[in-house]
Write an enzyme that holds these catalytic residues in place. Structure first.
Site, PDB file in Angstrom:
ATOM      1  CB  CYS A 158      -0.999   0.016   1.217  1.00 53.37           C
ATOM      2  SG  CYS A 158      -0.219  -0.487   2.833  1.00 53.37           S
ATOM      3  CG  HIS A 257      -0.489   4.268   3.916  1.00 52.48           C
ATOM      4  ND1 HIS A 257      -0.984   4.066   5.172  1.00 52.48           N
ATOM      5  CD2 HIS A 257      -0.033   2.838   3.731  1.00 52.48           C
ATOM      6  CE1 HIS A 257      -1.063   2.919   5.538  1.00 52.48           C
ATOM      7  NE2 HIS A 257      -0.538   2.003   4.760  1.00 52.48           N
TER       8      HIS A 257
END
Lengths: 367, 367, 367, 367
Positions: A158, A257
Site C-alpha cells: 500500500c 498513508h
C-alpha cells in the site's frame, strides 16, 4: 463492456479487512459477479454474517446480497463455478492457496505480498504498469503443466503504491529518476484487524513497520522498470540504476498513508516545481484510457493549498482510487520534494486488485 | 554551586504554555529564585492563578508558591529586583520586549524565534554549542550604550534541537557532515494553546508547519558551525558546506517531536552503524561536565529495540532533558539513517533556556 | 514502620500490564522487598527483561534491579522464601493460582476478579472499607486444613473503585444512599495489552465493556455494606437497600476512568451541593490515619473549575492514589450529581493491592 | 414534488462548518436552488472559495457550482431574489440577522440556538414534531406588521435531537415518560471550527460543555409536548410532568454524539426491552410519510450487536439522517436504558433544517 456476461469471482480471505473491502467493491460491479466467499476452516460452512460477526468494521452494513452467502474453505474445488479469485489472504497462507487456485486455471488477483517479487509475476499498480501483464503468457508457459488460463497478479504494498504513481508521472515527463528518498506516515488500517493495539498508537508514533522499508525499496524498481527478454523477465530499472531509501512510521490515523518524498533526476537540469506540477496534473494512465469502471477520473490530484493533502480530508476523494499530491517544491539536497497520499484500503489494496482485473479483462488476459 | 545566593529571575510570558513550563522548572531551583511574572497588559495586576485561569494545562497544579504572586506587565521597570529573564513570549512581542530587558542590563534567555538568526546572538542548544556564549562580550560591546551585563541568548526551535544534538555527536566523532535530510513528526504542544484545532489533527496528519522547515534548515548550520573573527561572528558551517533539507509534519501526539534523519559525511568511508551507535552513546556535553542542575545524565539514549524511540514511552525519560535515538542503520542513498526524539516542551523549549542559564552561570557570564 | 524487616513478596503475572505496575511500585518500597516474579510457563526460566521484551509499555525503563531477575512459574514452591503475593494474573488462571498460594499459607493481594464476590473474601478498596479485613480469620478458619497465615484479599474493579470512594464519603456524612446511577468513560489501559484494537477506538467510543456493568452494580453493595454475624459474612448494604444502575463505555483515553454519577439519599432533605463538597473535602480514610506509605495526602480532591476533573490533566495527581471529583451539583431527578475520576492503573489496580497490603500489615494481619 | 419550480434559498453563515454542510446538502437538491451565500462583512464581496480558504474542512471539495459564487453580507437586501434562508450563523449574530430576514418576509430555518425557546417559534426535530409548524400563523400574526410569509423555525440542539427521536417513539407506543436521565459523549465537530483545542481533547475527555445540559433539559419538554390554546402556545409536556437530567461530555470523536439514556414511564407496568425494541423499529415519522427528499428510510435503526451503535461505524448510515440505537435493556433503577447515536453535523444540524424546510414545503407553509 456493457452487455457482456459477468465473470464469476470468489473473494479469498473474505472475513478479513481486505476481504470486506473486496466485497463492498464487487457488489453491483459491471464486470464481475461475486459468486463465492473463501475463508479459514473455522468459518467454512457458516453464513457470511455469522462468520464475520464482531469483525465487520466498515461504515456500511454487510450488503444484503452477501449476508447469507455460505463461506467455504479456500480450496479451488469449492469454487469451481468461478473463473477469477481476489485474494485478501494473510501472507501466512496466501502462498499455498493462491498457487493452488492458479494451478486450477483460475486468474488470481492478490493483495498478499507472497508473489510480489516472484520473477514470473507482474507486480502491478494499475495506474502505473499494466504493461507488465505481458509477462503472463510466460508465467503460464512456465507452469507444469502449462496453464491455459490461470495466473497470479499481485498488486503492490500500500505505501509503495502511493508513491510510485507519482514517480511514474515524473519519469514519463522528465526521464529516469536516480534517487528516491521517502518517509511514510502510515494508517493503522494497514495492519489489519485487530492489528495495532490502541495502547501502542494513541498519543504516539511508532517509527517502525516490520519489513515495510525493505518492501518499498525493492518494489519500486520492479514496478517502474520495464520488461526485457521478449517479455519474459523484469528489467528492474537496472538500465538506469536508482537508489531508494525508505523510512516507515505508523501514526494514529484510520485510513490514508502519507509520504514525504525527495527525488533526483538523471537528466539535468531537473524540472522546476511548476513543470513537475504540470506533468503530474496531465498524467493519465492506461486504466483511464481503457475506461475501467474503478479508475479515477484524475489519476493525480495536485493541491494548491500549502497544508494538503491530509489523510482525513482527502482520502475519500474519487472513492480513494487516485493519488493526492501537494507541496511540490525544490529540495535543497535532491531536485524536487513533495507530499503524497494514498488511500491504503482502496487504491492501496482492494481497488488495485479490482482495477488490475478490469484492465486484464479489457486487454484480453481473462480469456 | 551550593551555598551561593540565588539569582532572582522573572518569567516573561508567564501565562502561556512555555511560561508555565518555566515556572514548574524554576520552583525549587538551586540557582534561580522565581521573583517575578510578566504577562500581557490584560493579566497585569492580577494574581497568577486568576490570570492563568482556564489556561493552566499542566499535569501538576499551579505551585502553591506561585498561585498568589502578582503578574506584572512585561517592562523592565516592573522587575527591577531581577537580574535575569526567561522569555516564553510570543514572537509577535518578544522582539521589542526582550530588547528592552537587555537594554536594562538583564540577561535574557529566550525561547522565542526573534533573535535566533541575529548575527550578535548565540543560538544555543545546551547539549551542543555552549561555546558560542563567547560572542556575548561582543554583543554587549555592540549595544549603545555598551552593556555591562545585559544580553540575549535564544535557544533553538524545538524540532531543530532534537536533531542537532545527534548531528553534533556524529560530527565530533567522524568529522563534518555534508548532507542532512530530515522529516519530522511534531507534537501539537509545539503550537501552543489553543494552537492546533482538534478538527485539524484527530485521525489526521498535517504535512505543513508554517516557516518550520526554513527554521530547521537555517538554524542547523548556525548551531553546528563555530565562531570566527575572534569570537565576533558565526562561521555558519561554511568552511564545510552542508546541504540541509527538512520536511515538517504535525501529528496527533501531545508532546515529543520525532524525526527521521539521513546524513552523509564529508570524510569517507563513513562510519558503520555500529560505530555511529557507539559514538552517540559516548557523547557527553559541556552541560554535563559543568554539573548543571538540569543536565541529563545521558545526553543521547540509544535504543536497541527496533521500534523505539516512541513519543509516548520515551519523552519523559530523564525529565525530557536528553535526546532518544533509535534505528541507527545504513542508508541506501546517504550514509547513515536514524530516528530521533526530543521532548519539545522540555529540552525543546523551557529546559533549554534554563540549562543555557545554568551554563552561563557556571562559565561566569552572569556576573 | 521504619526499622522493621521487609516482607518478601512475589508478583504474579509479572509480565502483564498490571504486573509491570506492581513492579514499579514495589521497587524501593519501605515495607516490601520484591523477591520473586511469577509468570506463565512460556516465560519461566527467562530473565525478566527477556520475558517482557516487546510488552514493557511503561514510561519508565525496567528498573535495573529487576531486569535480570529470573521469572518462575506461578506455583508456590517457586517462591518459598516469600510470604506475600501480589497478583496481576489474568482471570483465566487467577482462580486456581491464587487458591494454591493461599493454601501454601501466603497472603495474596489480588487485582483479579475471581474472588471479588466470594462470600469469604473481603473486597477492599483501601480508601473505603479496610474494616472488612476482619473477616480474614473466618476465611482462614473455613479452609481445610485451617490456615494460619494464608488468605486472599481482592481489590475492586477499577471503575467501581473510582466511584465508591466518593459514595463512602457521602454515606459517612449524610447516611445511606438509596439510588446510584453511573455512566463511565473508561480508558483503554483497563483492557490490558494488546487489549483494545486501535481500529475500534480511534475517533470512536464503544458503548460496551463485557461484564463491566454487572461488576459495578454487584461490587458497590458489597464494598459499601458492613460485616454481620460476628464478622463472618457481608451485609451487602441490604439493611438499607440500594438500587444501582451502571452504563459503561470505552473511550480513546490512555489512563483514567471518568464517571458521571447521580445519587439519592435515604434521609431527606438531601444535602446541598455545598454541603456535599465540604464532606468530600473533609473525608479521610483509615489508610491515611495508619500512615500507609502509598496513601494519598488528600483522599478526594474536589475541583472548583467547571470542566474538571479531566483524565489527562488529573490522573497523575498524588501519583494516582486519590480520587478527583468535580461538578458537584443538584440533580433534577435524584439529589446530587457529580463527575469522578480514578487512575485505573494506579488506585484502580496495583496501588489498591499494595495499599491493602500496607493496611493489613499495620493492622496486624500479616503475622 | 417533481416538476415544481425550485425555491431560491440563501445560506447564512456560509463559511462556517454548519454553512458548509448546508451547501453540500443543497447542491442538486430537488426542491431548493442555492442562490445566495451570506457571511460576515470580512467575507462579503469575495468569491466563496476565497472567503472560505483554509476553513473548508469537508471530505468533499467545494462544489464547482459554488466555488465562484460571490459572498454577500447577511442583510435581506443582498438576497432579494431568495424566499428562504438556512441559517448556520453563530448565536452571537443569529438573533438580529434572523429577525431581519423574517421581517423581510423570508422563511428562516435555523440551526442557531437563539429562538429555540421563543414562545412563538416551533422547535422542530423533523423526525419528531413537525406538527408544531401549526404555530406559524400565530407567529406571523404577532409580528408588527403582520407577516404574510416570513417566520423562523429553529431546529434543536444536536445532542437533544439524538435522544428525543427515541423518546418520541417510546411515548407514541407506551404513553408519557416521567423521568429521563441522559449522559452524552459528544463529538468535537459540535463546537465548530477551530472549536476544541487539540491539547484539550487528545487522550482526554472534558466532562463539561457550556450551557449544553441546560439546553437538553429545557428543549426536551418543548419538543415532546404538544400545542395548546388553538395552536398559539406550547404545552411543554406539563400535562404529564417529566423530570429530565443531563450530563454532557466532550470526547475525542470527529462526528457523532452518543448518549446513555435511562427512562421511566408514567404507565406501569413499563414495556419490556423486547417491546421497546419492536416499537423503535416500527416507528415512522411524518417526514417519511410526506416523501421528503432528505428523510431516512428507517427513522431509528436498532442494533442487535451488544457493542453498537458506535460513532465511527454508524454515523454515516443513511447519510446521517436517522438515529441509531442499541443496548436496549432493563434499568435496575428506572424502567429501560439504552444507547443512542446521532450524527451531530447531519441530523443534528444541517439535515434537520433542510428536512424542516422540506416538510414545511409539503405541508404548504412556504406559500
Amino acid at each position: 463492456m456493457s452487455g457482456q456476461k459477468k465473470i464469476k469471482v470468489v473473494v479469498l480471505g473474505a472475513t478479513g479487512t481486505v476481504g470486506q473491502r473486496f466485497i463492498l467493491q464487487l457488489v453491483d460491479h459491471p464486470n464481475f459477479e461475486l459468486a463465492g466467499l473463501g475463508a479459514s476452516a473455522a468459518s467454512a460452512g457458516r453464513l457470511y454474517h455469522e462468520a464475520v460477526a464482531g469483525r465487520w468494521k466498515q461504515a456500511h452494513p454487510i450488503p444484503e446480497s452477501v449476508r447469507n452467502m455460505t463461506v467455504n474453505s479456500c480450496i479451488p474445488e469449492s469454487f469451481s463455478s468461478c473463473d477469477l479469485a481476489f485474494s485478501g489472504l494473510d501472507s501466512s497462507v496466501a502462498g499455498t492457496v493462491e498457487c493452488a487456485f492458479r494451478a486450477a486455471n483460475m486468474c488470481v488477483f492478490s493483495n498478499a505480498k507472497n508473489y510480489r517479487m516472484d520473477p514470473l509475476c507482474p507486480l502491478i499498480v494499475p495506474l502505473v504498469n499494466p504493461s507488465h501483464l505481458a509477462i503472463l503468457p510466460h508465467q503460464q508457459a512456465c507452469m507444469s503443466p502449462r496453464l491455459e488460463h490461470g495466473f497470479i497478479v499481485p498488486n503492490a504494498n500500500c505505501s509503495t503504491t502511493g508513491v510510485v504513481v507519482v514517480l511514474k508521472a515524473l519519469e514519463d515527463a522528465f526521464g529516469p529518476l536516480e534517487t528516491v528518498m521517502m518517509q511514510t506516515m502510515q494508517a493503522i488500517s494497514g495492519a489489519g484487524y485487530p492489528g495495532v493495539s490502541s495502547l501502542d498508537i494513541l498519543d504516539n508514533v511508532v517509527p517502525y513497520i516490520r519489513d515495510e522499508e525493505e518492501k518499498m525499496e525493492a518494489e519500486t524498481g520492479k514496478i517502474l522498470g520495464g520488461l526485457k527478454n521478449n517479455d519474459t523477465a523484469f528489467e528492474m530499472h537496472e538500465t538506469n540504476p536508482m537508489k531508494v531509501s525508505a523510512q516507515c512510521n505508523r501514526v494514529p490515523v484510520i485510513d490514508g498513508h502519507l509520504a514525504c518524498v525527495s527525488v533526483k533526476f538523471k537528466n539535468q537540469p531537473a524540472p522546476s516545481s511548476d513543470q513537475a506540477i504540470k506533468a503530474l496534473r496531465n498524467f493519465t494512465c492506461e486504466a483511464q484510457k481503457l475506461g475501467c469502471h474503478s479508475a479515477p477520473k484524475q489519476a493525480i490530484t495536485v493541491h494548491d493549498e500549502p497544508d494538503r493533502p491530509q489523510p482525513r480530508l482527502d482520502r475519500e476523494w474519487q472513492n480513494g482510487a487516485g493519488v493526492s499530491v501537494g507541496r511540490v517544491r525544490k529540495c535543497p539536497v535532491l531536485d524536487i520534494k513533495f507530499v503524497s497520499l494514498v488511500n491504503n484500503v482502496m487504491l492501496g489494496a482492494a481497488t488495485s486488485s479490482v482495477l488490475n482485473a478490469e484492465i486484464a479483462l479489457r486487454k484480453g488476459y481473462l480469456q
